[in-house]
Enzyme design. Structure first.
Site, PDB file in Angstrom:
ATOM      1  N   THR A  87       0.851  -1.198   0.000  1.00 37.68           N
ATOM      2  CA  THR A  87       0.000   0.000   0.000  1.00 37.68           C
ATOM      3  C   THR A  87       0.879   1.238   0.000  1.00 37.68           C
ATOM      4  O   THR A  87       0.636   2.196  -0.747  1.00 37.68           O
ATOM      5  CB  THR A  87      -0.929  -0.026   1.236  1.00 37.68           C
ATOM      6  OG1 THR A  87      -1.785  -1.168   1.125  1.00 37.68           O
ATOM      7  CG2 THR A  87      -1.768   1.232   1.351  1.00 37.68           C
ATOM      8  N   ASN A 166      -6.060  -9.839  -7.696  1.00 36.38           N
ATOM      9  CA  ASN A 166      -6.255 -10.608  -6.469  1.00 36.38           C
ATOM     10  C   ASN A 166      -7.568 -11.377  -6.431  1.00 36.38           C
ATOM     11  O   ASN A 166      -7.683 -12.383  -5.759  1.00 36.38           O
ATOM     12  CB  ASN A 166      -6.168  -9.682  -5.242  1.00 36.38           C
ATOM     13  CG  ASN A 166      -6.823  -8.342  -5.450  1.00 36.38           C
ATOM     14  OD1 ASN A 166      -6.609  -7.682  -6.459  1.00 36.38           O
ATOM     15  ND2 ASN A 166      -7.633  -7.936  -4.503  1.00 36.38           N
ATOM     16  N   GLN A 194       0.274  -9.829  -6.201  1.00 39.13           N
ATOM     17  CA  GLN A 194      -0.256 -11.194  -6.336  1.00 39.13           C
ATOM     18  C   GLN A 194       0.586 -12.044  -7.270  1.00 39.13           C
ATOM     19  O   GLN A 194       0.488 -13.270  -7.256  1.00 39.13           O
ATOM     20  CB  GLN A 194      -1.703 -11.153  -6.839  1.00 39.13           C
ATOM     21  CG  GLN A 194      -2.679 -10.539  -5.854  1.00 39.13           C
ATOM     22  CD  GLN A 194      -2.842 -11.358  -4.581  1.00 39.13           C
ATOM     23  OE1 GLN A 194      -2.552 -12.557  -4.545  1.00 39.13           O
ATOM     24  NE2 GLN A 194      -3.301 -10.711  -3.520  1.00 39.13           N
ATOM     25  N   SER A 214       4.675  -7.257  -1.786  1.00 39.93           N
ATOM     26  CA  SER A 214       4.364  -7.416  -0.369  1.00 39.93           C
ATOM     27  C   SER A 214       4.757  -8.815   0.078  1.00 39.93           C
ATOM     28  O   SER A 214       4.382  -9.811  -0.572  1.00 39.93           O
ATOM     29  CB  SER A 214       2.866  -7.201  -0.159  1.00 39.93           C
ATOM     30  OG  SER A 214       2.568  -7.254   1.202  1.00 39.93           O
ATOM     31  N   THR A 252      14.274   3.804  10.337  1.00 41.30           N
ATOM     32  CA  THR A 252      15.166   2.671  10.635  1.00 41.30           C
ATOM     33  C   THR A 252      14.561   1.393  10.085  1.00 41.30           C
ATOM     34  O   THR A 252      13.370   1.126  10.251  1.00 41.30           O
ATOM     35  CB  THR A 252      15.372   2.555  12.167  1.00 41.30           C
ATOM     36  OG1 THR A 252      15.891   3.796  12.613  1.00 41.30           O
ATOM     37  CG2 THR A 252      16.333   1.428  12.508  1.00 41.30           C
ATOM     38  N   CYS A 341      -9.811  -6.811   2.157  1.00 41.10           N
ATOM     39  CA  CYS A 341      -9.987  -5.436   2.628  1.00 41.10           C
ATOM     40  C   CYS A 341     -11.450  -5.043   2.664  1.00 41.10           C
ATOM     41  O   CYS A 341     -11.827  -4.129   3.365  1.00 41.10           O
ATOM     42  CB  CYS A 341      -9.249  -4.465   1.721  1.00 41.10           C
ATOM     43  SG  CYS A 341      -7.561  -4.931   1.465  1.00 41.10           S
TER      44      CYS A 341
HETATM   45  N1  PLP Z   1      -2.098  -4.941  -4.123  1.00 40.06           N
HETATM   46  C1  PLP Z   1      -2.729  -6.115  -4.215  1.00 40.06           C
HETATM   47  C2  PLP Z   1      -3.053  -6.674  -5.550  1.00 40.06           C
HETATM   48  C3  PLP Z   1      -3.082  -6.826  -3.066  1.00 40.06           C
HETATM   49  O1  PLP Z   1      -3.706  -7.990  -3.173  1.00 40.06           O
HETATM   50  C4  PLP Z   1      -2.755  -6.267  -1.812  1.00 40.06           C
HETATM   51  C5  PLP Z   1      -3.148  -6.949  -0.554  1.00 40.06           C
HETATM   52  O2  PLP Z   1      -4.226  -7.491  -0.423  1.00 40.06           O
HETATM   53  C6  PLP Z   1      -2.097  -5.034  -1.770  1.00 40.06           C
HETATM   54  C7  PLP Z   1      -1.780  -4.395  -2.939  1.00 40.06           C
HETATM   55  C8  PLP Z   1      -1.742  -4.378  -0.468  1.00 40.06           C
HETATM   56  O3  PLP Z   1      -0.658  -5.031   0.131  1.00 40.06           O
HETATM   57  P1  PLP Z   1      -0.235  -4.690   1.629  1.00 40.06           P
HETATM   58  O4  PLP Z   1      -1.079  -5.555   2.493  1.00 40.06           O
HETATM   59  O5  PLP Z   1       1.212  -5.070   1.730  1.00 40.06           O
HETATM   60  O6  PLP Z   1      -0.440  -3.257   1.837  1.00 40.06           O
END
Ligand code: PLP
Length: 516
Positions: A87, A166, A194, A214, A252, A341
């Site tokens: 994010t 996703n 993903q 991520s 850090t 989410c």
């Molecule tokens: N982008 C996609 C396609 C995701 O599936 C996700 C998490 O569900 C994210 C971004 C966000 O990742 P993070 O949880 O590291 O912020």
């Protein structure tokens, strides 16, 4: 006696199983990653910016982690920067590139199926004057390249297109997207969250400028992301402070998380080698679901090269996903309806809507996302529970049609009305009279206050969330649970007379149970 014992054992094995099929939401941390992280927490606590021995050791491990991530996506280690999450990576690029170009150039072109970390950042940039245009996708979620070509013009400074989605698992042709963007000198950001660990990634070959990652989607820890910035592409840090991450991301370094991310990336080749088996299990799942419900609709692309090997989005016409998910949860099976989410909201997923599903079809859709430890017997177990549910052999929650919710029930002493609506709905609409409000995402904190001798009538805005919570209450031993079909929305419309007369009367806000 023996027969009874075996029957009991069979029952336990059958119904006390945990099957996790939500790997696109997050993955368990692998033992390899855990052991590296344990070591980091125990021994490598030095600050990599310190010049003495223990600091130098951390700096060495930090370089190694950069290298492991860089190797997994075929780029140079200097092009990788750790962040707190994907994010943050998406925010940082979108805001920085917009600040760099706007107002000389005004336009970003994206797709309607991006993750909220992109969609909501784009919505914010629009409030700052940036023009955002969305290229439509076809019924499988593939970006329509001919339309993209028309949308991108000399006013476009950035094209933002995720490499894999996703929810449906659709994989985009990033090389083609970049080629079109380049014709007009636009930069390209791709969200690879993903894709990493599921399909091969070669960012130099794709020729993109920025990419986000991520760790928690590939058996690494949560709270650590990475950002690829192609050498020479413009970037201004989101966070200002120390000189960490080549001065591009201050703060850090979270060493144990970074080391965990590096270790997870070391396993990418193994994950990719295993993906054929995962894809075969997905095929088994598709086949069994089609046998159970021949009219089910597969929303994910069925061509292997166009879809993540682990991801399957399926619509079951006539079967509300909330009820099915509640039942699956009751049987120890974790799947998802939209993206994690959006859990807690009753609104249909924007991705499913963009691929052409109606609101109703989106509410009948489940996403299965398999992982490296998913087995054939897991798939068998899941499909057996789905079969039992769809064929009507199991149903534990009573349903109340909105038209049936009358004064007798609203004021019945033996009925306990439980309001599990999210806060924003409570602000918009008054609740049922005599209802008891709880935080829908923390229902476990109110169990002691719910009566076991009464019928609990659960309601939410649309009837979905309350269904899941109804099954949860069943799993906690509450015997009489009724779910308001269609939620408050339907009841308000059907019984506007009662809504006008009684809504908001005698509503109690429950406080969470005290922890002993
Ligand atoms: N982008 C996609 C396609 C995701 O599936 C996700 C998490 O569900 C994210 C971004 C966000 O990742 P993070 O949880 O590291 O912020």
């Amino acid at each position: 006696m023996e027969i009874k014992y075996f029957a009991f054992l069979k029952y336990l094995i059958r119904f006390n199983r945990q099957v996790y099929l939500d790997h696109n939401a997050t993955t368990p941390v692998s033992s390899h990653v855990r052991s590296k992280m344990d070591r980091a927490l125990k021994d490598h606590y030095g600050n990599p910016s310190s010049f003495y021995g223990i600091g130098r050791k951390s700096a060495e491990l930090l370089d190694e982690a950069h290298q492991h991530v860089a190797n997994a996506i075929h780029v140079d280690l200097s092009e990788i920067h750790f962040t707190a999450c994907a994010t943050e990576s998406n925010n940082a690029v979108l805001k920085s590139v917009a600040a760099h170009f706007y107002p000389k150039k005004k336009k970003i072109v994206s797709t309607p199926i991006e993750h909220p970390s992109v969609m909501n950042t784009l919505a914010y940039l629009e409030t700052q004057g940036v023009i955002v245009e969305y290229c439509s996708v076809d019924d499988k979620g593939r970006v329509r390249l001919a339309e993209l070509e028309k949308l991108i013009d000399d006013d476009t400074f950035l094209v933002c297109c995720m490499s894999a989605n996703n929810e449906t698992g659709v994989i985009q042709d990033l090389k083609a997207v970049t080629k079109i963007a380049r014709k007009h000198g636009a930069l390209v950001l791709t969200d690879c969250v993903q894709a990493l660990g599921k399909i091969p990634i070669d960012l130099h070959a794709w020729d993109v400028d920025y990419a986000s990652f991520s760790a928690h989607k590939l058996y690494g820890p949560k709270g650590i992301g990475a950002l690829y910035i192609k050498q020479g592409s413009p970037f201004t840090p989101l966070l200002h402070g120390g000189h960490q991450e080549s001065g591009l991301r201050a703060g850090t370094e979270s060493m144990h998380n970074i080391i965990g991310f590096g270790a997870a990336c070391q396993d990418v080749d193994k994950l990719l080698a295993h993906s054929k088996q995962v894809a075969a299990l997905k095929q088994q799942l598709i086949q069994q679901l089609k046998e159970i419900k021949p009219d089910c609709v597969i929303n994910s692309p069925e061509t292997e090269s166009e879809c993540l090997p682990n991801t399957l989005s399926v619509t079951f016409p006539g079967v509300e996903n909330a009820g099915l998910m509640g039942m699956l949860d009751f049987r120890g099976i974790a799947v998802s309806a939209g993206s994690a989410c959006s859990t807690g909201e009753d609104t249909p997923s924007h991705v499913l809507k963009a691929v052409g599903l109606s609101d109703q079809a989106a509410r009948e859709t489940i996403r299965f996302s398999l992982g490296r430890d998913t087995s054939a017997s897991d798939i068998h177990y899941v499909t057996r529970v789905i079969r039992d549910y769809i064929e009507g052999r199991i149903s534990f929650v009573n349903m109340l049609a909105p038209a049936q919710l009358n004064e007798n029930i609203l004021f019945d002493e033996k009925t306990f009305i439980l309001d599990v609506r999210p806060g924003d709905d409570r602000k918009k609409f008054k609740g049922l009279p005599n209802s008891h409000q709880v935080n829908p995402l923390r229902v476990e904190n109110y169990l002691k206050q719910l009566p076991r001798d009464k019928n609990i009538l659960v309601y939410c805005p649309g009837g979905g969330l309350s269904m899941m919570i109804s099954y949860y209450l069943k799993s906690k031993g509450f015997k009489k649970i009724t779910n308001l079909r269609g939620g408050l929305d339907s009841w308000r419309k059907r019984r506007s007379d009662l809504y006008e007369k009684y809504a908001g009367q005698n509503v109690t806000i429950l406080e969470p149970d005290k922890v002993n």
